[in-house]
Design an enzyme around this catalytic site. Sequence first.
Site, mmCIF file in Angstrom:
data_model
loop_
_atom_site.group_PDB
_atom_site.id
_atom_site.type_symbol
_atom_site.label_atom_id
_atom_site.label_comp_id
_atom_site.label_asym_id
_atom_site.label_seq_id
_atom_site.Cartn_x
_atom_site.Cartn_y
_atom_site.Cartn_z
ATOM 1 N N HIS A 126 -11.791 45.186 0.232
ATOM 2 C CA HIS A 126 -12.988 44.574 -0.371
ATOM 3 C C HIS A 126 -12.536 43.342 -1.150
ATOM 4 O O HIS A 126 -12.293 43.410 -2.358
ATOM 5 C CB HIS A 126 -13.687 45.573 -1.293
ATOM 6 C CG HIS A 126 -14.243 46.760 -0.582
ATOM 7 N ND1 HIS A 126 -15.595 46.949 -0.361
ATOM 8 C CD2 HIS A 126 -13.627 47.822 -0.001
ATOM 9 C CE1 HIS A 126 -15.785 48.079 0.301
ATOM 10 N NE2 HIS A 126 -14.610 48.636 0.525
ATOM 11 N N HIS A 143 -18.991 52.671 6.037
ATOM 12 C CA HIS A 143 -18.476 53.605 5.026
ATOM 13 C C HIS A 143 -19.226 54.919 5.265
ATOM 14 O O HIS A 143 -20.426 55.001 5.002
ATOM 15 C CB HIS A 143 -18.766 53.099 3.620
ATOM 16 C CG HIS A 143 -17.799 52.073 3.126
ATOM 17 N ND1 HIS A 143 -17.666 50.838 3.706
ATOM 18 C CD2 HIS A 143 -16.912 52.102 2.089
ATOM 19 C CE1 HIS A 143 -16.731 50.150 3.053
ATOM 20 N NE2 HIS A 143 -16.259 50.895 2.073
ATOM 21 N N ASP A 176 -8.095 49.356 1.045
ATOM 22 C CA ASP A 176 -9.403 49.485 0.402
ATOM 23 C C ASP A 176 -9.531 48.578 -0.817
ATOM 24 O O ASP A 176 -10.394 47.722 -0.881
ATOM 25 C CB ASP A 176 -9.688 50.945 0.026
ATOM 26 C CG ASP A 176 -11.190 51.261 -0.015
ATOM 27 O OD1 ASP A 176 -12.001 50.348 0.242
ATOM 28 O OD2 ASP A 176 -11.549 52.417 -0.295
ATOM 29 N N HIS A 195 -9.203 47.404 6.230
ATOM 30 C CA HIS A 195 -10.279 47.802 5.302
ATOM 31 C C HIS A 195 -9.920 47.392 3.881
ATOM 32 O O HIS A 195 -9.098 48.028 3.225
ATOM 33 C CB HIS A 195 -10.512 49.314 5.371
ATOM 34 C CG HIS A 195 -11.721 49.767 4.617
ATOM 35 N ND1 HIS A 195 -12.780 50.437 5.207
ATOM 36 C CD2 HIS A 195 -12.071 49.635 3.309
ATOM 37 C CE1 HIS A 195 -13.702 50.692 4.301
ATOM 38 N NE2 HIS A 195 -13.288 50.219 3.126
ATOM 39 N N GLN A 216 -23.418 47.848 -0.362
ATOM 40 C CA GLN A 216 -22.848 48.766 -1.371
ATOM 41 C C GLN A 216 -23.885 49.700 -1.983
ATOM 42 O O GLN A 216 -23.617 50.853 -2.282
ATOM 43 C CB GLN A 216 -22.182 47.945 -2.479
ATOM 44 C CG GLN A 216 -21.672 48.745 -3.670
ATOM 45 C CD GLN A 216 -20.334 49.400 -3.405
ATOM 46 O OE1 GLN A 216 -19.319 48.739 -3.257
ATOM 47 N NE2 GLN A 216 -20.343 50.719 -3.336
ATOM 48 N N GLU A 238 -18.135 59.150 2.413
ATOM 49 C CA GLU A 238 -17.079 58.979 1.403
ATOM 50 C C GLU A 238 -17.452 59.819 0.186
ATOM 51 O O GLU A 238 -17.827 59.311 -0.874
ATOM 52 C CB GLU A 238 -16.910 57.498 1.021
ATOM 53 C CG GLU A 238 -15.656 57.266 0.165
ATOM 54 C CD GLU A 238 -15.463 55.823 -0.271
ATOM 55 O OE1 GLU A 238 -16.365 54.998 -0.040
ATOM 56 O OE2 GLU A 238 -14.417 55.526 -0.867
#
Length: 412
Positions: A58, A209, A308, A56, A151, A212
């Site tokens: 980005h 996701h 992350d 995981h 996102q 969160e």
Amino acid sequence: MNVINARLRGKDGLYRIVLDGERIAAIDLQPGPFTPARDDIDAAQNLVTPPFIEPHIHLDATLTAGEPRWNMSGTLFEGIECWAERKALTTHEDIKTRAKKTLGMLVDHGIQFVRTHVDVTDPNLTALKAMVEVRDEVRHLVDLQIVAFPQEGIESYANGRGLMTEAVAIGADVVGGIPHFENTREHGVASVEFLMDLAERSGCLVDVHCDETDDAQSRFLEVLAEQARVRGMGARVTASHTVAMGSYDNAYCYKLFRLLKQADINFVSCPTESIHLQGRFDTFPKRRGVTRVAELDRAGLNVCFGQDSIVDPWYPLGNGNILRILEAGLHICHMLGYEDIQRSLDLVTVNSARTLNLGERYGLEVGRPANLLVLSAPDDYEMIRSQGQALVSVRGGKVLMRRTPAQVQRFA
Ligand code: FE2
């Protein structure tokens, strides 16, 4: 090429691993320590494992912290604001350059498999198109899985469904989601149903996701798990973060875990990122804002650790070393009991491989790809205690990375 004097997790004795081209040809128990021949890699009685995995990250956002401004509050929400400003400046080449630089940092720490989320709430899909090219250009370094990650939402973003569908058509491997960020609970539920339909139709994996947030009312994990259960897709579905579970009460979790076991989905926790971003609305007592990693593990569910972020608007630190995340995660999740430490490398190797659905492409077994690491310690416990490192990374039967440990001289 042979790797000699290797310790294997869960086995006594020393082993010789024979590599024939790009495959593992044999794994033999040695009668005792061997003297290395010219082409041998000497593990020196330390662990040899399959490669580390980053499940995981980005890559489209890495190495952008401070551009155009720093996240001064340290919250997830200011991070999203900073990213919106930086996103407006991104270009195809900018994304490729940063992604490749970051992948180099991961390779330096023994990672050979990476799942990256890529923001597709962009009418031009700039980041996704760049990352599809990166995936091809780095095949000699890593296997890269691309998640179409909305996102700013699917239902709550203009043409969100269309962009997700187009991202899959362009080449995303995994369908993402962010149901807790959608404008209403109904939108969140609809987004999960949509993304599961898209994955089922296209054959993509799923990595959402999910919850969160410290909001204990954020309950999209049960929606995702039920969708996975009904469709029989659990092994192909991952719930990332699920930090609201750290705020759920035990009565609700008792019921939830029954469903999770039936659905048998995978979990990714990013403990350093979560301990940094969550708990921000609390004074004291202050919640940790991390999912129930130990409890998921003890319930027999598959859970692994990810980084992350590396130097982005949400997290200012990071160097590609997944073992840093593992050590921090064991502390944060109350997993420093001897048994937990002694099998802790599962959280960055085999558990992550299951999350990524790597199957027979991963693992130290005869006939599988000649991808492996020589580590700096003889077992999991010593790797954590000594803050050990990957010393050699072999990929496709060739040495991809070699690290020389620091030397310390003492004069008294
Ligand atoms: Fe993430």
